[in-house]
Motif scaffolding. Sequence first.
Motif, PDB file in Angstrom:
ATOM      1  N   SER A 184       0.820  -1.006   0.015  1.00  0.00           N
ATOM      2  CA  SER A 184       0.071  -0.056  -0.090  1.00  0.00           C
ATOM      3  C   SER A 184       1.029   1.307   0.137  1.00  0.00           C
ATOM      4  O   SER A 184       2.092   1.126  -0.084  1.00  0.00           O
ATOM      5  CB  SER A 184      -0.743  -0.058   1.164  1.00  0.00           C
ATOM      6  OG  SER A 184      -1.761   1.114   1.034  1.00  0.00           O
ATOM      7  N   GLY A 185       0.284   2.382   0.005  1.00  0.00           N
ATOM      8  CA  GLY A 185       1.068   3.506  -0.225  1.00  0.00           C
ATOM      9  C   GLY A 185       2.119   3.884   1.348  1.00  0.00           C
ATOM     10  O   GLY A 185       2.981   4.520   0.843  1.00  0.00           O
ATOM     11  N   ASP A 186       1.721   3.198   2.171  1.00  0.00           N
ATOM     12  CA  ASP A 186       2.468   3.551   3.464  1.00  0.00           C
ATOM     13  C   ASP A 186       3.379   2.232   3.611  1.00  0.00           C
ATOM     14  O   ASP A 186       3.989   2.029   4.737  1.00  0.00           O
ATOM     15  CB  ASP A 186       1.539   3.805   4.640  1.00  0.00           C
ATOM     16  CG  ASP A 186       0.661   2.627   4.832  1.00  0.00           C
ATOM     17  OD1 ASP A 186       0.397   1.986   3.849  1.00  0.00           O
ATOM     18  OD2 ASP A 186      -0.016   2.798   5.798  1.00  0.00           O
ATOM     19  N   GLY A 187       3.690   1.422   2.573  1.00  0.00           N
ATOM     20  CA  GLY A 187       4.441   0.239   2.784  1.00  0.00           C
ATOM     21  C   GLY A 187       3.730  -0.909   2.742  1.00  0.00           C
ATOM     22  O   GLY A 187       2.602  -1.088   2.214  1.00  0.00           O
ATOM     23  N   LEU A 188       4.139  -2.245   3.214  1.00  0.00           N
ATOM     24  CA  LEU A 188       3.233  -3.430   3.194  1.00  0.00           C
ATOM     25  C   LEU A 188       2.410  -3.662   4.233  1.00  0.00           C
ATOM     26  O   LEU A 188       2.355  -3.077   5.517  1.00  0.00           O
ATOM     27  CB  LEU A 188       4.514  -4.641   3.436  1.00  0.00           C
ATOM     28  CG  LEU A 188       5.428  -4.842   2.416  1.00  0.00           C
ATOM     29  CD1 LEU A 188       6.254  -5.923   3.043  1.00  0.00           C
ATOM     30  CD2 LEU A 188       4.942  -4.920   1.168  1.00  0.00           C
ATOM     31  N   ILE A 189       1.153  -4.247   3.787  1.00  0.00           N
ATOM     32  CA  ILE A 189       0.107  -4.528   4.888  1.00  0.00           C
ATOM     33  C   ILE A 189       0.128  -6.040   5.159  1.00  0.00           C
ATOM     34  O   ILE A 189       0.193  -6.869   4.432  1.00  0.00           O
ATOM     35  CB  ILE A 189      -1.237  -4.109   4.275  1.00  0.00           C
ATOM     36  CG1 ILE A 189      -1.614  -2.970   4.070  1.00  0.00           C
ATOM     37  CG2 ILE A 189      -2.393  -4.582   5.504  1.00  0.00           C
ATOM     38  CD1 ILE A 189      -2.795  -2.507   3.227  1.00  0.00           C
ATOM     39  N   VAL A 190       0.717  -6.267   6.519  1.00  0.00           N
ATOM     40  CA  VAL A 190       0.856  -7.836   6.977  1.00  0.00           C
ATOM     41  C   VAL A 190      -0.501  -8.137   7.832  1.00  0.00           C
ATOM     42  O   VAL A 190      -0.694  -7.458   8.940  1.00  0.00           O
ATOM     43  CB  VAL A 190       2.182  -7.941   7.635  1.00  0.00           C
ATOM     44  CG1 VAL A 190       2.209  -9.319   8.152  1.00  0.00           C
ATOM     45  CG2 VAL A 190       3.161  -7.511   6.862  1.00  0.00           C
ATOM     46  N   ARG A 191      -1.248  -9.167   7.084  1.00  0.00           N
ATOM     47  CA  ARG A 191      -2.340  -9.453   7.976  1.00  0.00           C
ATOM     48  C   ARG A 191      -2.078 -10.855   8.951  1.00  0.00           C
ATOM     49  O   ARG A 191      -1.437 -11.543   8.602  1.00  0.00           O
ATOM     50  CB  ARG A 191      -3.535 -10.009   7.003  1.00  0.00           C
ATOM     51  CG  ARG A 191      -4.809 -10.386   7.559  1.00  0.00           C
ATOM     52  CD  ARG A 191      -5.709 -10.501   6.442  1.00  0.00           C
ATOM     53  NE  ARG A 191      -6.105  -9.074   6.010  1.00  0.00           N
ATOM     54  CZ  ARG A 191      -6.998  -8.991   5.116  1.00  0.00           C
ATOM     55  NH1 ARG A 191      -7.559  -9.792   4.459  1.00  0.00           N
ATOM     56  NH2 ARG A 191      -7.228  -7.456   4.613  1.00  0.00           N
ATOM     57  N   VAL A 192      -2.552 -10.861  10.104  1.00  0.00           N
ATOM     58  CA  VAL A 192      -2.422 -11.586  11.013  1.00  0.00           C
ATOM     59  C   VAL A 192      -3.801 -12.348  11.362  1.00  0.00           C
ATOM     60  O   VAL A 192      -4.705 -11.665  11.693  1.00  0.00           O
ATOM     61  CB  VAL A 192      -1.811 -11.038  12.519  1.00  0.00           C
ATOM     62  CG1 VAL A 192      -1.705 -12.121  13.468  1.00  0.00           C
ATOM     63  CG2 VAL A 192      -0.757 -10.406  12.100  1.00  0.00           C
ATOM     64  N   ARG A 193      -3.687 -13.619  11.419  1.00  0.00           N
ATOM     65  CA  ARG A 193      -5.098 -14.258  11.715  1.00  0.00           C
ATOM     66  C   ARG A 193      -4.833 -15.253  13.117  1.00  0.00           C
ATOM     67  O   ARG A 193      -4.332 -16.250  13.186  1.00  0.00           O
ATOM     68  CB  ARG A 193      -5.457 -15.648  10.495  1.00  0.00           C
ATOM     69  CG  ARG A 193      -5.516 -14.849   9.062  1.00  0.00           C
ATOM     70  CD  ARG A 193      -6.019 -16.205   8.192  1.00  0.00           C
ATOM     71  NE  ARG A 193      -6.296 -15.393   7.201  1.00  0.00           N
ATOM     72  CZ  ARG A 193      -6.526 -16.072   5.769  1.00  0.00           C
ATOM     73  NH1 ARG A 193      -6.273 -17.352   5.800  1.00  0.00           N
ATOM     74  NH2 ARG A 193      -6.849 -15.347   4.921  1.00  0.00           N
ATOM     75  N   PRO A 194      -5.378 -14.457  13.981  1.00  0.00           N
ATOM     76  CA  PRO A 194      -5.254 -14.874  15.259  1.00  0.00           C
ATOM     77  C   PRO A 194      -6.125 -16.201  15.347  1.00  0.00           C
ATOM     78  O   PRO A 194      -7.210 -16.348  15.035  1.00  0.00           O
ATOM     79  CB  PRO A 194      -5.513 -13.886  16.396  1.00  0.00           C
ATOM     80  CG  PRO A 194      -5.798 -12.580  15.643  1.00  0.00           C
ATOM     81  CD  PRO A 194      -5.901 -13.103  14.174  1.00  0.00           C
ATOM     82  N   LYS A 195      -5.479 -17.490  16.086  1.00  0.00           N
ATOM     83  CA  LYS A 195      -6.290 -18.547  16.062  1.00  0.00           C
ATOM     84  C   LYS A 195      -7.329 -18.487  17.018  1.00  0.00           C
ATOM     85  O   LYS A 195      -7.503 -17.868  17.978  1.00  0.00           O
ATOM     86  CB  LYS A 195      -5.387 -19.693  16.615  1.00  0.00           C
ATOM     87  CG  LYS A 195      -4.288 -19.850  16.008  1.00  0.00           C
ATOM     88  CD  LYS A 195      -3.238 -21.181  16.105  1.00  0.00           C
ATOM     89  CE  LYS A 195      -2.231 -21.310  15.113  1.00  0.00           C
ATOM     90  NZ  LYS A 195      -1.079 -21.003  15.416  1.00  0.00           N
TER      91      LYS A 195
END
Length: 373
Positions: free
Chosen positions: A17-28
């Motif tokens: 995205s415009g501000d860098g990477l978007i890293v998604r976290v899927r909590p268990k």
Amino acid sequence: MSEIKGWCPGAYTPMRSGDGLIVRVRPKMGRISRDQALGLCAAARGLGSGVIDLTNRANLQLRGVPDAGHQPLLGQLLDLGLLDPDPETEQRRNVMITPFCEPGDLSTRIAEELVHRLQALPPLPAKFGFAIDCGDAPVLARDPADIRFERASDGALLIRADGADWGRFVAPDDAVDAAIMLAYWFAQNRTAEARRMRALADRLPDVWQQEMSAPPAPPAAPGPRADGFLLGVAFGSMTEAALRGLLDQTGAQEIVLTPWRMMLLPGVTEARRPGFVTAPGGRLLATHACPGAPGCASATVQTRALAMALAARTNGSLHVSGCAKGCALPRTADVTLVGRDGAFDLVRAGASWDEPARRGLSPDDLMTGRETL
Ligand code: SF4
């Protein structure tokens, strides 16, 4: 890493995205412990911009991660127990569970078994997901999923294909087998155009359509509940400092994520922090805004400051979108402002891609009220 839009990002496959990477976290099981939350705050502060989003699938995402920070971040997420061992498992674990489940109840047991048997599923589209929602009335019926576990009005368990009004009776011990069978039916019948269950619902065999689910529960509202405190997050986005402040103030030992821009803090009775919505009817929960500029490269306008300023002056729902894509609210709002070439188009009772009633409104005119919404 190229910019890919309209696909489901994960921790291993972040979106740029415009501000860098978007890293998604899927909590268990849709939950994170206090220690995990504090670790996530440290990771967001050290390796990202410090902004943490809630997603409409009850996940979290860290924004503003530079390319060089991605691998170290994966290492930290792994240490925190917030990362699957490989990208394939992460992609398959697209399982949303009712935030109101309790240890050992039917929703929890089904979710645990389904997560344990992910390898038994056929290859499915990245966004294909499951909603495990076995309380007395469904609470996730308005949220994205393809195969739903719900109850009928008499309490019987059903598997319902998204888009179908009726589901199939299943015994609790057979529920995951039945869901896997339905996933295979989908995999065999999907086409290049029909990539979600809803698109195939009118072709479902009769055996999958036996009984209606109980009517959905009314939308949950922020405030105290018997099991804790439900807290709205303005625009579904908070800083790690705000989250740490919330944990400090409330003493919360766990956070339960919802797909509704809200978090449940089990056991907490009181929560008051700026940027969080703590009572029903708060205007900010009816106000939607994507990150806009400079966070997103597609935007030519700032969105959230304007949305904040206009929230109290707008009747009904308000959506301020950085561009016509409408990521924050891909559906109709009473008032939608759509950024274009540094100004805004105004859509009434429509979505961001609909024909505007007015074009080229300046942020100043909107802020000062010279333009009536
Ligand atoms: S709607 Fe907002 S977040 Fe989505 S692409 Fe447009 S500017 Fe970016």
